[in-house]
Design an enzyme around this catalytic site. Structure first.
Site, mmCIF file in Angstrom:
data_model
loop_
_atom_site.group_PDB
_atom_site.id
_atom_site.type_symbol
_atom_site.label_atom_id
_atom_site.label_comp_id
_atom_site.label_asym_id
_atom_site.label_seq_id
_atom_site.Cartn_x
_atom_site.Cartn_y
_atom_site.Cartn_z
ATOM 1 N N LYS A 39 0.809 -1.213 0.000
ATOM 2 C CA LYS A 39 0.000 0.000 0.000
ATOM 3 C C LYS A 39 0.849 1.272 0.000
ATOM 4 O O LYS A 39 0.489 2.268 -0.638
ATOM 5 C CB LYS A 39 -0.950 0.019 1.195
ATOM 6 C CG LYS A 39 -0.273 0.098 2.552
ATOM 7 C CD LYS A 39 -1.286 0.120 3.671
ATOM 8 C CE LYS A 39 -0.609 0.193 5.026
ATOM 9 N NZ LYS A 39 0.190 1.404 5.206
ATOM 10 N N THR A 40 1.991 1.253 0.690
ATOM 11 C CA THR A 40 2.845 2.436 0.736
ATOM 12 C C THR A 40 3.391 2.756 -0.657
ATOM 13 O O THR A 40 3.487 3.922 -1.049
ATOM 14 C CB THR A 40 4.012 2.214 1.718
ATOM 15 O OG1 THR A 40 3.475 1.900 3.003
ATOM 16 C CG2 THR A 40 4.869 3.456 1.827
ATOM 17 N N ASP A 218 -3.141 7.750 4.460
ATOM 18 C CA ASP A 218 -2.642 6.407 4.754
ATOM 19 C C ASP A 218 -3.297 5.865 6.024
ATOM 20 O O ASP A 218 -3.762 6.635 6.875
ATOM 21 C CB ASP A 218 -1.121 6.465 4.922
ATOM 22 C CG ASP A 218 -0.474 5.092 4.874
ATOM 23 O OD1 ASP A 218 -1.161 4.129 4.487
ATOM 24 O OD2 ASP A 218 0.722 4.977 5.217
ATOM 25 N N GLU A 219 -3.336 4.545 6.169
ATOM 26 C CA GLU A 219 -3.855 3.868 7.372
ATOM 27 C C GLU A 219 -5.250 4.373 7.736
ATOM 28 O O GLU A 219 -5.557 4.682 8.892
ATOM 29 C CB GLU A 219 -2.895 4.078 8.563
ATOM 30 C CG GLU A 219 -1.471 3.588 8.328
ATOM 31 C CD GLU A 219 -1.343 2.072 8.310
ATOM 32 O OE1 GLU A 219 -2.377 1.389 8.441
ATOM 33 O OE2 GLU A 219 -0.222 1.577 8.164
ATOM 34 N N GLN A 249 -7.338 -4.743 9.613
ATOM 35 C CA GLN A 249 -6.261 -4.406 10.540
ATOM 36 C C GLN A 249 -6.617 -3.212 11.424
ATOM 37 O O GLN A 249 -5.735 -2.542 11.962
ATOM 38 C CB GLN A 249 -4.963 -4.123 9.774
ATOM 39 C CG GLN A 249 -4.414 -5.329 9.037
ATOM 40 C CD GLN A 249 -3.046 -5.069 8.433
ATOM 41 O OE1 GLN A 249 -2.031 -4.984 9.136
ATOM 42 N NE2 GLN A 249 -2.998 -4.938 7.121
ATOM 43 N N ARG A 599 1.962 -11.257 10.413
ATOM 44 C CA ARG A 599 3.322 -10.716 10.609
ATOM 45 C C ARG A 599 4.365 -11.747 10.165
ATOM 46 O O ARG A 599 5.539 -11.405 9.973
ATOM 47 C CB ARG A 599 3.587 -10.380 12.082
ATOM 48 C CG ARG A 599 2.723 -9.317 12.732
ATOM 49 C CD ARG A 599 2.596 -8.064 11.921
ATOM 50 N NE ARG A 599 1.420 -8.120 11.068
ATOM 51 C CZ ARG A 599 1.182 -7.313 10.045
ATOM 52 N NH1 ARG A 599 2.067 -6.410 9.711
ATOM 53 N NH2 ARG A 599 0.073 -7.426 9.331
#
Length: 743
Positions: A39-40, A218-219, A249, A599
């Site tokens: 996504k970044t 973002d986020e 998330q 993770r």
């Protein structure tokens, strides 16, 4: 501009989903980006595409991140390839962008150009004074009030004053008046004041809304109600807003994040385009399928199908262990085995649900010589509250311990300041005595020590009297009994209650956990020798260390090997979260499980225990419902011999619950052991597929039950395997359903 694009998009090519997200420049767009899907990269390349296509200048793009680190990285990358000063770029956090706006329009906010921004410590100081002026300093904790004030400012009450009690509003209004008179804002004020500015002066809102032709966020799953309102207002003139996030998330509800903001994106931004990123570049197929199987049980989500080209990989391992001590021992051993096989300790992580879980891992790693680091928190024995309490134990053992006695003098504060301590050290030097003996001299009836007032003597006399009583007790009672008396009489509990943030684990819980470890020691000497060895072992700093952190702290990180201990009902999912928030709380806990599993790049190892030592004491436990939700084809369950024996003993005593036996498709655990012939692995553990099983609570709220040890009681809440019961003897405990009988 083409050079800019080339630099910003260097590296691997975009996949079709990423390319779609980057090219959908105009209009509202939600990029629903699953874990590890890049996504970044999408945000960064999208920024460059807008400029390359001459849609806008760099200063016409507002990019909002949640951390200063992420904002600075984006600023550096953009400013290095575009001849625009960093200060002219609008890249930052919600708070930093708001602060920049408020500085420019300070006069309209009744502040000077040099207004200050106060931190939490300043907030507490102001609230303490307000509580004192209102005569409420002993009625409510300043930490609770500050948390409540911040909840109000973060929109957790939906901007509805009628949801806030009158007492809190009175303190809140007094607080606002105080910080205004100080020419200050607090951290939470920054976004709120920007919104108030926009509402009161529409022309200022128009100025910024027209300047920011494109907005990138973002986020987005972590935004609270106030931040959501801020975004809607600034994007109102054009609707060119692109938000990137993953509803699966969203794990920060406890600090104000509202998952509904991302789920209702299409309602708030009509004609929005929703693009899903599902190609995972981090994990193997079994890990992704396991995580997807768990999160699929949530109802409120967009839904994504994770894909990977990283191969099938290993199945997720689930290990059942007898207790939390064995769990720590097992993970320590597995970490060492993996390290010997070529895995660096730094490529491994232990992700816990609660900070109290870290202590047993720390002790085991110190004993086994496994290098570790605590991420986002102090090592257990380095935490202030643990050091404070240990100081009392050390003074009981030796009154010559000056360092410990000085700490006791100051924890809690007894009106004994630096001047008094300096005076006591002077007496100690003159008399060749310890600091404790100097205090005994100073409190004498005929003593006249310069720098120590009579009121201070009274406080010292009370403390010395308590220490002598505890020392006498140490010769007659067990270490844990002495410790419990110190905890009750020292004033530490009251001090920690005032310091604690009500939304996090308490200092008192940490110390109670420490006290429970004293059960295995016959004397204070043995206990102190044990802790001193642990502290000495833990001093070395090794770069190749296994990371120990909470699941919340692990978001955004990745490791080759991830250990996930404590997957038991009541621990994870956290029962308090479910009791307070119901299904909403359960779904956030499930998202936390999803974050934990994803993770892992190569290996995910989940552990649960039959019994666990909590800060309140030992409790029976049962596997987390999240284990049941992992698809059978993606998981292997393993039971060690010691665990089998533990279960067999319990079976002989009271019998296993039907639900537990049904997990293995048998009527009893003995039948399971007798019929199965799992292969032996090198580590000595037996493995067998975990079959799906169905569990239903056998108890309802209000039902009368009986426990063989605690007697009769009433059910307060009930989950699949655990029941919270208030007993007639005044005790309230969470009990495994298998130990209760209906009345």
């Amino acid at each position: 501009m083409k050079e800019f694009l080339s630099d910003m998009t260097s590296g691997d090519a975009l996949n079709p989903q990423q390319e779609e997200a980057v090219n959908a420049i105009d209009g509202p767009v939600l990029v629903s980006a699953a874990a590890g899907t890049g996504k970044t990269k999408v945000l960064t390349v999208r920024f460059s595409r807008i400029i390359e296509q001459e849609k806008a200048h760099p200063w016409n793009i507002l990019a909002v991140t949640f951390t200063n680190k992420a904002a600075n990285e984006m600023k550096e990358r953009v400013s290095s390839v575009v001849s625009v000063p960093v200060n002219n770029l609008w890249i930052g956090t919600f708070h930093s962008i708001s602060l920049r706006i408020l500085r420019k329009h300070h006069a309209l906010c009744d502040r000077t150009a040099s207004f200050s921004v106060i931190d939490t410590g300043d907030q507490l100081s102001i609230v303490r004074k307000i509580l004192k002026s209102l005569g409420m300093e002993k009625k409510v904790s300043p930490q609770v009030v500050v948390a409540r004030i911040n909840d109000i400012k973060q929109g957790m009450f939906g901007f509805k004053p009628n949801l806030i009690d009158a007492e809190t509003m009175k303190i809140y209004n007094e607080y606002k008046s105080n910080i205004k008179s100080m020419d200050a804002f607090d951290f939470a004020d920054l976004i709120n004041e920007a919104i108030f500015l926009f509402k009161k002066y529409p022309e200022i809102l128009d100025e910024y809304s027209n300047q920011f032709k494109y907005i990138l966020v973002d986020e987005y799953q972590d935004v609270n109600n106030v931040q959501h309102e801020w975004i809607k207002m600034l994007s109102g003139a054009h609707g060119n807003v692109c938000c990137v996030g993953d509803d699966d998330q969203s794990i920060y509800g406890w600090r104000g994040a509202n998952i509904e903001n991302i789920l209702r994106f299409g309602d708030d931004f009509p004609n929005a385009k929703i693009i899903r990123l599902e190609q995972n570049y981090r994990s193997t197929a079994h890990i992704l399928s396991a995580a997807s199987g768990v999160i699929s049980h949530n109802k409120r989500r967009y839904g994504k199908v994770l894909k990977t080209d990283n191969g099938t990989g290993e199945k997720v391992y689930v290990y059942g262990l007898s207790d939390s001590g064995d769990e720590a021992k097992f993970i320590s051993r597995r970490a060492e085995e993996l390290n010997k096989s070529g895995k660096a300790f730094s490529s491994m992580a232990i992700l816990v649900r609660a900070t109290f879980q870290t202590r047993e891992f720390e002790e085991r790693f110190m004993m086994d010589g496994v290098p570790y680091k605590i991420v986002g928190n102090s090592r257990f024995y380095e935490r202030q509250e643990v050091k404070d309490f240990l100081a009392y134990i050390r003074v009981i053992f030796s009154s010559y311990d000056n360092v410990a006695f000085e700490r006791v003098l100051c924890a809690p504060r007894r009106g004994i300041g630096d001047a008094t301590i300096e005076a006591l050290y002077a007496v100690a030097s003159q008399s060749s005595a310890s600091l404790y003996n100097a205090a005994e001299i100073a409190i004498g009836d005929k003593s006249d020590v310069e720098g120590i007032r009579n009121s201070t003597k009274i406080r010292l006399r009370t403390l010395i009297s308590s220490i002598k009583r505890w020392q006498d007790m140490a010769g007659k009672k067990t270490p844990i009994e002495v410790a419990e008396n110190i905890l009750a009489e020292s004033g530490l509990v009251e001090m920690w209650a005032e310091q604690d943030n009500p939304k996090h684990g308490t200092k008192l819980d940490n110390v109670r956990d420490l006290i429970k470890t004293m059960e295995k020691f016959s004397s204070i000497r043995e206990f102190l020798e044990h802790t001193s060895l642990l502290l000495e072992t833990g001093e070395d700093s090794v770069s190749d260390s296994i990371s120990v952190m909470t699941l919340h702290a692990a978001k955004g990180l990745e490791f080759d090997v991830v250990f996930l201990p404590g997957w038991e009902e009541g621990v994870f999912p956290n029962m308090r979260c479910i009791e307070e928030l119901g299904n909403k709380g359960l779904e956030e806990e499930r998202r936390l499980a999803y974050v934990g599993i994803t993770r892992a790049r190569q290996k995910a190892i989940i552990c649960f225990c039959w019994s666990r030592r909590l800060p309140q004491g030992w409790t029976s436990s049962s596997p987390s419902r999240f284990i049941e939700e992992i698809p059978a084809e993606n998981v292997i369950i393993s039971l060690n011999q010691q665990y089998q024996q533990s279960v067999q003993q319990k079976e002989r005593g009271q019998g296993l619950s039907y639900e537990w036996a049904n997990m293995f498709g048998k009527k009893s655990y003995k039948e399971y052991c007798a019929s199965s012939q799992p292969e032996k692995l090198n580590n000595g553990y037996k493995e067998e597929k975990l079959e799906r099983y169905t569990r239903k609570s056998a108890f309802s709220v209000g039902q009368r039950v009986r426990h063989p040890l605690f007697g009769k009681g009433s059910v307060c809440s009930s989950s699949a395997d655990t029941v919270f019961v208030e007993f007639e003897n005044g005790m309230a405990k969470r009990i495994s359903a298998g130990f209760l009988v209906k009345e």
